[in-house]
Design a protein around this motif. Sequence first.
Motif, PDB file in Angstrom:
ATOM      1  N   PRO A 221       0.795  -1.233   0.000  1.00  0.00           N
ATOM      2  CA  PRO A 221       0.000   0.000   0.000  1.00  0.00           C
ATOM      3  C   PRO A 221       0.826   1.281   0.000  1.00  0.00           C
ATOM      4  O   PRO A 221       0.359   2.317  -0.465  1.00  0.00           O
ATOM      5  N   SER A 222       2.064   1.206   0.481  1.00  0.00           N
ATOM      6  CA  SER A 222       2.895   2.419   0.517  1.00  0.00           C
ATOM      7  C   SER A 222       3.069   3.013  -0.877  1.00  0.00           C
ATOM      8  O   SER A 222       3.148   4.237  -1.038  1.00  0.00           O
ATOM      9  N   TYR A 223       3.138   2.148  -1.889  1.00  0.00           N
ATOM     10  CA  TYR A 223       3.304   2.634  -3.266  1.00  0.00           C
ATOM     11  C   TYR A 223       2.147   3.544  -3.650  1.00  0.00           C
ATOM     12  O   TYR A 223       2.347   4.635  -4.201  1.00  0.00           O
ATOM     13  N   GLY A 224       0.940   3.125  -3.322  1.00  0.00           N
ATOM     14  CA  GLY A 224      -0.231   3.940  -3.638  1.00  0.00           C
ATOM     15  C   GLY A 224      -0.239   5.251  -2.878  1.00  0.00           C
ATOM     16  O   GLY A 224      -0.554   6.307  -3.447  1.00  0.00           O
ATOM     17  N   PHE A 225       0.127   5.221  -1.591  1.00  0.00           N
ATOM     18  CA  PHE A 225       0.116   6.453  -0.805  1.00  0.00           C
ATOM     19  C   PHE A 225       1.205   7.432  -1.257  1.00  0.00           C
ATOM     20  O   PHE A 225       1.026   8.650  -1.187  1.00  0.00           O
ATOM     21  N   LYS A 226       2.328   6.914  -1.750  1.00  0.00           N
ATOM     22  CA  LYS A 226       3.355   7.809  -2.304  1.00  0.00           C
ATOM     23  C   LYS A 226       2.843   8.499  -3.565  1.00  0.00           C
ATOM     24  O   LYS A 226       3.078   9.699  -3.769  1.00  0.00           O
ATOM     25  N   LEU A 227       2.141   7.740  -4.411  1.00  0.00           N
ATOM     26  CA  LEU A 227       1.548   8.347  -5.608  1.00  0.00           C
ATOM     27  C   LEU A 227       0.501   9.394  -5.228  1.00  0.00           C
ATOM     28  O   LEU A 227       0.432  10.469  -5.841  1.00  0.00           O
ATOM     29  N   LEU A 228      -0.320   9.082  -4.230  1.00  0.00           N
ATOM     30  CA  LEU A 228      -1.334  10.040  -3.765  1.00  0.00           C
ATOM     31  C   LEU A 228      -0.675  11.309  -3.231  1.00  0.00           C
ATOM     32  O   LEU A 228      -1.169  12.424  -3.467  1.00  0.00           O
ATOM     33  N   PHE A 229       0.440  11.130  -2.521  1.00  0.00           N
ATOM     34  CA  PHE A 229       1.119  12.284  -1.933  1.00  0.00           C
ATOM     35  C   PHE A 229       1.760  13.165  -3.005  1.00  0.00           C
ATOM     36  O   PHE A 229       1.551  14.379  -3.039  1.00  0.00           O
ATOM     37  N   VAL A 230       2.532  12.540  -3.889  1.00  0.00           N
ATOM     38  CA  VAL A 230       3.258  13.318  -4.900  1.00  0.00           C
ATOM     39  C   VAL A 230       2.296  14.019  -5.855  1.00  0.00           C
ATOM     40  O   VAL A 230       2.543  15.146  -6.285  1.00  0.00           O
ATOM     41  N   SER A 231       1.168  13.380  -6.156  1.00  0.00           N
ATOM     42  CA  SER A 231       0.192  13.972  -7.077  1.00  0.00           C
ATOM     43  C   SER A 231      -0.678  15.030  -6.420  1.00  0.00           C
ATOM     44  O   SER A 231      -1.440  15.710  -7.101  1.00  0.00           O
ATOM     45  N   LYS A 232      -0.566  15.173  -5.099  1.00  0.00           N
ATOM     46  CA  LYS A 232      -1.383  16.106  -4.305  1.00  0.00           C
ATOM     47  C   LYS A 232      -2.830  15.637  -4.145  1.00  0.00           C
ATOM     48  O   LYS A 232      -3.678  16.392  -3.653  1.00  0.00           O
ATOM     49  N   LEU A 233      -3.130  14.419  -4.536  1.00  0.00           N
ATOM     50  CA  LEU A 233      -4.482  13.891  -4.307  1.00  0.00           C
ATOM     51  C   LEU A 233      -4.731  13.681  -2.825  1.00  0.00           C
ATOM     52  O   LEU A 233      -5.823  13.954  -2.311  1.00  0.00           O
ATOM     53  N   LEU A 234      -3.715  13.200  -2.093  1.00  0.00           N
ATOM     54  CA  LEU A 234      -3.868  12.951  -0.661  1.00  0.00           C
ATOM     55  C   LEU A 234      -4.215  14.235   0.087  1.00  0.00           C
ATOM     56  O   LEU A 234      -4.979  14.214   1.064  1.00  0.00           O
ATOM     57  N   ASP A 267       3.409  -1.147   5.436  1.00  0.00           N
ATOM     58  CA  ASP A 267       3.948  -2.274   4.646  1.00  0.00           C
ATOM     59  C   ASP A 267       4.395  -3.422   5.544  1.00  0.00           C
ATOM     60  O   ASP A 267       4.215  -4.599   5.210  1.00  0.00           O
ATOM     61  N   ASN A 268       4.974  -3.076   6.695  1.00  0.00           N
ATOM     62  CA  ASN A 268       5.454  -4.119   7.619  1.00  0.00           C
ATOM     63  C   ASN A 268       4.311  -4.985   8.147  1.00  0.00           C
ATOM     64  O   ASN A 268       4.487  -6.181   8.386  1.00  0.00           O
ATOM     65  N   ILE A 269       3.150  -4.372   8.321  1.00  0.00           N
ATOM     66  CA  ILE A 269       2.051  -5.113   8.953  1.00  0.00           C
ATOM     67  C   ILE A 269       1.278  -5.961   7.939  1.00  0.00           C
ATOM     68  O   ILE A 269       0.569  -6.899   8.312  1.00  0.00           O
ATOM     69  N   VAL A 270       1.427  -5.644   6.647  1.00  0.00           N
ATOM     70  CA  VAL A 270       0.681  -6.353   5.598  1.00  0.00           C
ATOM     71  C   VAL A 270       0.853  -7.873   5.652  1.00  0.00           C
ATOM     72  O   VAL A 270      -0.141  -8.612   5.575  1.00  0.00           O
ATOM     73  N   ALA A 375       5.490  -4.079  13.840  1.00  0.00           N
ATOM     74  CA  ALA A 375       5.568  -3.361  12.562  1.00  0.00           C
ATOM     75  C   ALA A 375       6.169  -1.975  12.738  1.00  0.00           C
ATOM     76  O   ALA A 375       6.752  -1.412  11.801  1.00  0.00           O
ATOM     77  N   ASP A 376       6.051  -1.426  13.964  1.00  0.00           N
ATOM     78  CA  ASP A 376       6.508  -0.066  14.246  1.00  0.00           C
ATOM     79  C   ASP A 376       8.024   0.026  14.385  1.00  0.00           C
ATOM     80  O   ASP A 376       8.581   1.110  14.486  1.00  0.00           O
ATOM     81  N   VAL A 377       8.699  -1.113  14.358  1.00  0.00           N
ATOM     82  CA  VAL A 377      10.168  -1.121  14.443  1.00  0.00           C
ATOM     83  C   VAL A 377      10.724  -0.930  13.033  1.00  0.00           C
ATOM     84  O   VAL A 377      10.716  -1.851  12.218  1.00  0.00           O
ATOM     85  N   THR A 378      11.188   0.281  12.731  1.00  0.00           N
ATOM     86  CA  THR A 378      11.595   0.586  11.357  1.00  0.00           C
ATOM     87  C   THR A 378      13.023   1.112  11.257  1.00  0.00           C
ATOM     88  O   THR A 378      13.373   1.768  10.294  1.00  0.00           O
ATOM     89  N   SER A 379      13.834   0.838  12.243  1.00  0.00           N
ATOM     90  CA  SER A 379      15.210   1.327  12.223  1.00  0.00           C
ATOM     91  C   SER A 379      15.974   0.778  11.009  1.00  0.00           C
ATOM     92  O   SER A 379      15.748  -0.343  10.557  1.00  0.00           O
ATOM     93  N   LYS A 380      16.890   1.592  10.485  1.00  0.00           N
ATOM     94  CA  LYS A 380      17.748   1.146   9.380  1.00  0.00           C
ATOM     95  C   LYS A 380      18.904   0.289   9.885  1.00  0.00           C
ATOM     96  O   LYS A 380      19.651  -0.291   9.093  1.00  0.00           O
ATOM     97  N   ASN A 381      19.046   0.232  11.203  1.00  0.00           N
ATOM     98  CA  ASN A 381      20.102  -0.584  11.821  1.00  0.00           C
ATOM     99  C   ASN A 381      19.543  -1.985  12.078  1.00  0.00           C
ATOM    100  O   ASN A 381      18.733  -2.185  12.989  1.00  0.00           O
ATOM    101  N   PRO A 382      19.960  -2.995  11.295  1.00  0.00           N
ATOM    102  CA  PRO A 382      19.392  -4.347  11.441  1.00  0.00           C
ATOM    103  C   PRO A 382      19.617  -4.947  12.819  1.00  0.00           C
ATOM    104  O   PRO A 382      18.789  -5.705  13.319  1.00  0.00           O
ATOM    105  N   ASN A 383      20.726  -4.618  13.462  1.00  0.00           N
ATOM    106  CA  ASN A 383      20.993  -5.145  14.804  1.00  0.00           C
ATOM    107  C   ASN A 383      20.014  -4.575  15.827  1.00  0.00           C
ATOM    108  O   ASN A 383      19.561  -5.280  16.740  1.00  0.00           O
ATOM    109  N   LYS A 384      19.675  -3.301  15.653  1.00  0.00           N
ATOM    110  CA  LYS A 384      18.714  -2.662  16.551  1.00  0.00           C
ATOM    111  C   LYS A 384      17.322  -3.286  16.369  1.00  0.00           C
ATOM    112  O   LYS A 384      16.617  -3.551  17.343  1.00  0.00           O
TER     113      LYS A 384
END
Length: 472
Positions: A221-234, A267-270, A375-384
């Motif tokens: 779903p993130s793909y769709g929300f990015k399109l909505l955001f960039v297009s100003k539809l959101l 996306d993580n929770i999907v 799903a809320d754990v989104t750190s870019k550090n894989p060890n974290k």
Amino acid sequence: MNLENKLDQFEVIRKVGACADELGLEAYVVGGFVRDLLLKRPSKDIDFVCVGSGIKLAKKVAASFDQQVPLSVFKNFGTAMIKLEDWELEFVGARKESYRQDSRKPIVEDGTLKEDQERRDFTINAMAISINKESYGELVDPFDGVKDLKRKIIRTPLDPGVTFSDDPLRMLRAVRFATQLKFDIEPETFEGLTDYAERLKIISGERIIDEINKIVMAEQPSYGFKLLFVSKLLHQFFPEMVALQGVDSVGDKSHKDNFYHTLQVLDNIVPTTKSLWLRWAAIMHDIAKPATKRFNAKAGWTFHGHEDKGARMTPKIFRRLKLPMDERMKYVQKLVRLHLRPIALVNEKVTDSAIRRLLYEAGDDIEDLMKLCRADVTSKNPNKVKRFLANFDKVEDKIQEVEEKDHIRNFQPPVSGEEIMEEFGIPPSKMVGELKEEIKEAILEGKIENNKEQAIELMYKIAAEKGITKKD
């Protein structure tokens, strides 16, 4: 291209074609069914268009079955529907449409097949296959829909300005199809989204949220929300989500971009759920961060209380978006309010009392709450990430242990207010509530077990301390 072999698996299409021949009508399968047939996607809806009366064709088809089949006729729209086991067959006459500037409701007139295809939203939905005997299986593809399927492109059959201005809902459908099919939106078509985004204001909230929920339920779903955001539809219908975007910095201290963080959580929770409402909880969990954002020279950026404020914001947002104002909203509201609680337990020595309170408040939604927290754990550090998830494993083990021992989930105090009033002969009052509350707190703190015998014993003790005597 002849698709007779592909159609042969659908006996009902042959039957409709034979009925059309008997009536002397040109008839075709059109739209999404053709698209999905070529993409080898499952479909349970078949749209038929004929040059003439779709209702007349539908009645002929319904009468051709040995048994009675459900037929619905919608004279005002010139359409009819037959329900056949798992299938829905829709019939309409070919038509052309024109629009007023202030409405998405078209002025409809009879038209040719080409005019009918021109009015459709995208090239991949504008293909038709003949089902008349002489030309059975022949593809009519005036806008290169097959080519766009191969290129994985969403493109309008006419100028995007015409297609989107006529019916602005098609802009959301463009994003929805791109998300579901994992296609790109052709540049000129995407430019049309941004140019006509404000036209979305003439679309009802119910139609908008129907498309958004289909995006939410997609594999990414993130793909769709990015399109909505960039297009100003959101921006036209969900400003609170737009406000999450951006990063503020003071010196070397910055916070994460909460818009993209939210999309990552979604996306993580999907993979863990097909629940629309758990996915909405992921969307809403940080919705109040912009309103609670503060900078502290020592701590940096903080969002204190965003979980409580987010829970308070949830009903207003649901109401405006035309989402249901019932138990589903309360479920999302609860998860938003509680989403930091398990995280707090990860960062301290986990006590039975803290677990009991979490179980008491979350009830049967505790498993979903833990899914949201993971799903809320989104750190870019894989060890974290690995460390946090391992801590959540410990919390979940503790939850199971405490629940098996104390049975706190959906807990109700063993002594009711009515029993207290009856035992001491007192009317409904603040005192009754205080007695119930102290018994509940004692159970949650582990001072007494969750059973009636110990609760009544404590009730007498507390009552005596307050000078309340048993009724004679």
